[in-house]
Each structure stands twice: as structure tokens, then as C-alpha cells.
Design a protein around this motif. Structure first.
Motif, short mmCIF file in Angstrom:
data_model
loop_
_atom_site.label_atom_id
_atom_site.label_comp_id
_atom_site.label_asym_id
_atom_site.label_seq_id
_atom_site.Cartn_x
_atom_site.Cartn_y
_atom_site.Cartn_z
N ASN A 175 -37.70 14.74 -13.05
CA ASN A 175 -37.42 13.36 -13.45
C ASN A 175 -35.93 13.13 -13.66
O ASN A 175 -35.47 12.92 -14.78
N VAL A 176 -35.16 13.19 -12.57
CA VAL A 176 -33.71 12.96 -12.68
C VAL A 176 -33.32 11.65 -12.01
O VAL A 176 -32.13 11.33 -11.91
N ASP A 177 -34.30 10.88 -11.57
CA ASP A 177 -33.99 9.63 -10.87
C ASP A 177 -33.37 8.58 -11.79
O ASP A 177 -32.80 7.60 -11.32
N PHE A 178 -33.49 8.80 -13.12
CA PHE A 178 -32.88 7.86 -14.06
C PHE A 178 -31.36 7.97 -14.03
O PHE A 178 -30.65 7.06 -14.45
N MET A 179 -30.87 9.12 -13.54
CA MET A 179 -29.42 9.30 -13.45
C MET A 179 -28.86 8.44 -12.31
O MET A 179 -29.56 8.17 -11.33
N SER A 180 -27.62 8.05 -12.45
CA SER A 180 -26.97 7.37 -11.33
C SER A 180 -26.79 8.37 -10.20
O SER A 180 -26.76 9.58 -10.42
N LYS A 181 -26.67 7.89 -8.99
CA LYS A 181 -26.60 8.77 -7.83
C LYS A 181 -25.44 9.77 -7.92
O LYS A 181 -25.63 10.97 -7.64
N PRO A 182 -24.22 9.34 -8.29
CA PRO A 182 -23.13 10.32 -8.40
C PRO A 182 -23.41 11.42 -9.43
O PRO A 182 -23.11 12.59 -9.18
N VAL A 183 -24.00 11.03 -10.59
CA VAL A 183 -24.30 12.02 -11.63
C VAL A 183 -25.37 12.98 -11.13
O VAL A 183 -25.29 14.20 -11.35
N ARG A 184 -26.40 12.42 -10.46
CA ARG A 184 -27.49 13.26 -9.95
C ARG A 184 -26.97 14.27 -8.95
O ARG A 184 -27.30 15.46 -9.03
N TRP A 185 -26.16 13.83 -8.02
CA TRP A 185 -25.61 14.74 -7.02
C TRP A 185 -24.62 15.73 -7.64
O TRP A 185 -24.52 16.88 -7.21
N GLY A 186 -23.91 15.27 -8.67
CA GLY A 186 -23.03 16.19 -9.39
C GLY A 186 -23.81 17.31 -10.04
O GLY A 186 -23.36 18.47 -10.05
N TYR A 187 -25.01 16.98 -10.54
CA TYR A 187 -25.85 18.00 -11.16
C TYR A 187 -26.34 18.99 -10.11
O TYR A 187 -26.35 20.20 -10.35
N TYR A 188 -26.75 18.48 -8.95
CA TYR A 188 -27.19 19.39 -7.88
C TYR A 188 -26.07 20.32 -7.46
O TYR A 188 -26.27 21.53 -7.27
N ILE A 189 -24.86 19.77 -7.34
CA ILE A 189 -23.70 20.58 -6.94
C ILE A 189 -23.41 21.63 -8.00
O ILE A 189 -23.06 22.78 -7.68
N LEU A 190 -23.57 21.25 -9.28
CA LEU A 190 -23.35 22.21 -10.37
C LEU A 190 -24.30 23.39 -10.23
O LEU A 190 -23.88 24.55 -10.38
#
Length: 477
Positions: free
Chosen positions: A442-457
Motif C-alpha cells: 500500500n504505497v500508492d498514497f505516496m506521490s510518484k516521485p516519493v514512491r520511486w525514490g523509495y524503490y530506488i532506495l
């Protein structure tokens, strides 16, 4: 072929591309591709054992057809027992032959008699416990008329050998997975994205958490006489996170990859270390195995329908057999029996179904009572894991004796701060995501840049903290 290997990262896109190039309307062609790909995947370890999967598939496919053609109870029962004996016979020979021989020799030696029986240099086929139980579920369900026997041999072979979950589960029921091989599959972008997300989290669990915890767990367990109690306790905690990250990580990858091909596998873990009692833990840990034993062993034995003695007997049988399923060693049997002892007070007081809701639902933090319950359950689990990890019963007893000594309150001698921070990050992420099927669902609540930043992390952490590459623990089972 390991999920976290270069070979698999080349294998998966090729199979994925060919699979959808064929198209969902050509079901038989897709099933044939899955079967061939699965045999290549499995044969990457040792092609000689492909014959076992093939033979097991043909036996149960044939028996299923025969069950569909007869209503005679005696003949149906005979067919069922042929399937059980063939499948468990192979499993027993490859996994347990030497154990029984050595135990028999030790028993005669104890009474002063010498018994001359040679053990065999047997290689355990990877994943044999998993696909054996999967094929057995088909025969048993057909026998119980819960499932119609299939006439599609290619689809059945694909069901038995489906490569994402072939060697370490989840153990799929024929009633759930087999019908999916006869349906048209169409590519679903959102399901594929969700599958990749779950596979990413599974890889993080394996590469960053499990493999790094394994390094320190191995050092401490293999040299346990050299460390004080506090360090030994930390070693047991490292192993607890190693086995959870390793096994649930495999399940996440398997479930995620399956979604890329249009298949839905059953959930196998539900954040077990947040359990408030041992009964809740076993509803959340290795769910596919626990429910398999419940449906095909515990309930046929009478379950909880009988008197007190039957309840106790069946509880010990289910846990001890579950322990023995994991390996041919007395440590696994004691591990199972110990969990039965943990479970028994809850069963006798009818409190084994108390904690069925989500812990601290709708809250960021658990109550003091919930925290105490989770901590105590985790401690019981760690003690049991020591037997699971130890090389022998004497090793486990020595480890426990040295742990719970006065040195338990001494300064920890091995304290890898970066790994402990990663474990805390992992636990925090799992806690925040405990309402989903997996932690980062359930990470869709994040904005797209934040979500992708998390994946990159997560990806950066995997490259930065890659532990020594190891096979998944459950490959040995």
C-alpha cells in the motif's frame, strides 16, 4: 538457479517475453512453455532429478484419471494409497533413509548390540518436499471429490513444476492453482506492477536482511562456546531474521513473479513476528504448509472434535510431523515438539483463537499489553529456532545453557551497527505495512516521485549491503 543470480535475471525476461508473445488465447502453448521453462529452471541444479518430477507428475496424473473412472470405494482407496506410497516413498528414501538407518544403529548400540547397515551417499533433490506435497494435494482432492481430474497432461505438468514456487513454495493446492492453467490469461499491467513491487521487497528481504544476518548468525552459532550469553542471544535473533527474511523473501518473489504470468498464488506469510501468542504465530508462518497439515492430517485424525486426549495427541502429531518434514534430524523433531508444548496451554484453555484480528489495528503503536505479548511470543520463537539452527541436539542444549547464564547480562561482543539499523528499518517497514498482503503493497498514497525514490532506495541498499550470496534456506527441505 537462484532468484538472486545473473542467470535468473536473464532467464526471466526471456520466458516472460515468449510467454506473452504467444498470447493468452493459446493456453496449451503457454502451458508447454511454462513446463519446458520450469524443467530448465530446475535442471539448472541437477538435470538428473528431473526424472523424479516427471515420474511423480505422470503417476498422479494417471491416478487422477483412474479415480475419475471408478466409484468403487475399495479401488479408489487403493489408487489413493498407491499415490501416497509412491510420493512419500521417494521423499522418504532421499530425505530420511540415512536418518532411520543411523537411528536404528544407535538404538542397537545403546542396548549393547552391533548392527551393520551401511548408509548411502544420497543427494537430496532440491524442493522435493514441496512438489511432493503439491502433487499429493491433487490426488487427495480428486479422491475426496473436491476436484475433477484433469485430462490436460501438459497443464498438470505445468502445475507440478511451475518454476516460481517449485523449490520452496508456497505449497499450492490443486484446487487453487491447477484450474488457472486451463483459463485464458491476459496481461494485466497493474497486476504486473504489483508483482514486481512484491518481488522487489522479497529480494530486499533475502539480499539485505537474510544474507547479512546469516553472516553473524553463522559466526556465533559455529563458535558458540567462545561468546557470552548476550552475544548468543543476539545470534539467535540474527537467525530469526535470517530465516524469516530468507523464506518469506522467497515467497514474495515467487508470488510476485507468478503475477507477471497471470497467476495468483496463496499468501504464505502474514507478518508472523507481530503475533501475540504462538497460535497466532502459526496462523501467520508458512501458511501453505500449516494449512496443508491441518486439512490433510489434523482433520482426518479427528482434529479438535474428540476428547482432551485426542486434542493433545493430534496437536503433538501435527507439530512433530511438521518438524520432521523440515529435515532428517532430531533437532527438527524437538523444534516441532517444543512448539506443540507452546501451543498446548492455549488449546487447553480454548484461547488458541483469541488473537485473530490485526494487532494495533488503526494505530501507529501497540499497547503495552500487545508489546509484551509480542515480545514474549518472539522470545519463545527464538528459543525454538535455536534447535532448528543447531547442528545437533547437544549443540542446541549447549547454546541454550550458555545463553541463559549470568553472562546474559554482559556486554555484547559482536554488535554490527549498520546491520542492526537495517533490521530496524525492515521491522519498521513491516509494521507500517502490516495491513497489506506484504509490507510495501500500500504505497500508492505516496506521490510518484516519493514512491520511486523509495524503490530506488531499496535497490541502492541491495547493491550497498549485498551479503555473501547463499542458497535459500528452504532449498534443503
Amino acid at each position: 538457479m537462484l532468484f538472486n543470480s545473473i542467470e535468473f535475471f536473464l532467464f526471466l525476461p526471456i520466458v516472460f517475453g515468449l510467454y506473452w508473445l504467444i498470447g493468452g488465447k493459446r493456453i496449451k502453448s503457454q502451458n508447454l512453455l511454462i513446463t519446458v521453462s520450469s524443467y530448465v529452471f530446475y535442471g539448472w541444479w541437477d538435470w538428473r532429478f528431473l526424472s523424479l518430477i516427471l515420474f511423480s507428475s505422470l503417476v498422479d496424473y494417471t491416478i487422477g484419471l483412474a479415480l475419475g473412472k471408478t466409484e468403487k470405494p475399495s479401488k479408489r482407496k487403493l489408487l489413493l494409497w498407491i499415490s501416497i506410497c509412491v510420493n512419500l516413498g521417494f521423499l522418504g528414501f532421499f530425505k530420511y533413509y540415512n536418518f532411520f538407518v543411523e537411528s536404528l544403529i544407535d538404538s542397537f548400540t545403546f542396548f549393547g548390540a552391533e548392527l551393520s547397515i551401511n548408509t548411502l551417499n544420497i543427494i537430496l533433490p532440491v524442493g522435493i518436499s514441496f512438489y511432493t506435497f503439491q502433487t499429493l494435494s491433487y490426488t487427495i482432492d480428486v479422491y475426496n471429490e473436491k476436484l475433477e481430474p484433469t485430462k490436460d497432461i501438459v497443464g498438470f505438468m505445468a502445475f507440478v513444476s511451475f518454476f516460481p514456487q517449485l523449490v520452496a513454495g508456497p505449497i499450492e493446492r490443486a484446487t487453487n492453482l491447477l484450474p488457472q492453467f486451463s483459463k485464458e490469461r491476459t496481461f494485466n499491467y497493474s497486476n504486473a506492477v504489483d508483482g514486481l513491487r512484491q518481488a522487489l521487497w522479497g529480494l530486499f528481504k533475502k539480499i539485505v536482511i537474510a544474507d547479512n544476518c546469516a553472516k553473524y548468525a553463522n559466526i556465533i552459532f559455529n563458535n558458540h562456546t567462545e561468546y557470552n550469553g548476550s552475544t548468543l542471544l543476539l545470534g539467535a535473533i540474527f537467525f530469526a531474521f535470517q530465516i524469516y527474511g530468507d523464506f518469506s523473501g522467497y515467497s514474495d518473489i515467487a508470488i510476485g513473479i507468478s503475477r507477471l504470468f497471470g497467476f495468483d498464488l496463496k499468501r504464505n506469510f502474514a507478518f508472523p513476528y507481530f503475533s501475540r501468542d504462538i497460535a497466532e504465530f502459526w496462523r501467520r508462518w508458512h501458511i501453505s504448509l500449516s494449512t496443508w497439515f491441518r486439512d490433510y492430517l489434523y482433520i482426518p485424525l479427528g482434529g479438535s472434535r474428540g476428547g482432551l486426549k485426542m486434542k493433545i495427541r493430534n496437536t503433538f502429531i501435527i507439530f512433530v510431523v511438521s518438524g520432521f518434514w523440515h529435515g532428517a534430524n532430531w533437532t527438527f523433531i524437538i523444534w516441532g515438539a517444543l512448539n506443540a508444548l507452546y501451543f498446548l496451554p492455549l488449546l487447553l484453555t480454548n484461547k488458541n483463537r483469541v488473537n485473530t484480528d490485526l494487532v494495533a489495528q488503526g494505530k501507529y503503536f501497540p499497547s503495552f499489553k500487545e508489546l509484551a505479548q509480542m515480545s514474549f511470543t518472539f522470545l519463545l520463537t527464538i528459543i525454538a529456532w535455536i534447535f532448528f539452527r543447531a547442528d545437533s541436539v547437544s549443540h542446541a542444549i549447549s547454546y541454550l545453557k550458555n545463553t541463559f547464564s549470568f553472562s546474559l547480562f554482559s556486554e555484547i561482543e559482536i554488535f554490527p551497527i549498520p546491520i542492526l539499523i537495517l533490521v530496524l528499518f525492515f521491522v519498521g517497514t513491516e509494521w507500517l505495512g502490516r495491513s497489506g498482503e506484504y509490507a510495501i503493497e500500500n504505497v500508492d498514497f505516496m506521490s510518484k516521485p516519493v514512491r520511486w525514490g523509495y524503490y530506488i532506495l531499496l535497490i541502492v541498499l541491495m547493491f550497498s549491503f549485498t551479503g555473501e550470496k547463499q542458497q535459500f534456506i528452504y532449498f534443503q527441505f
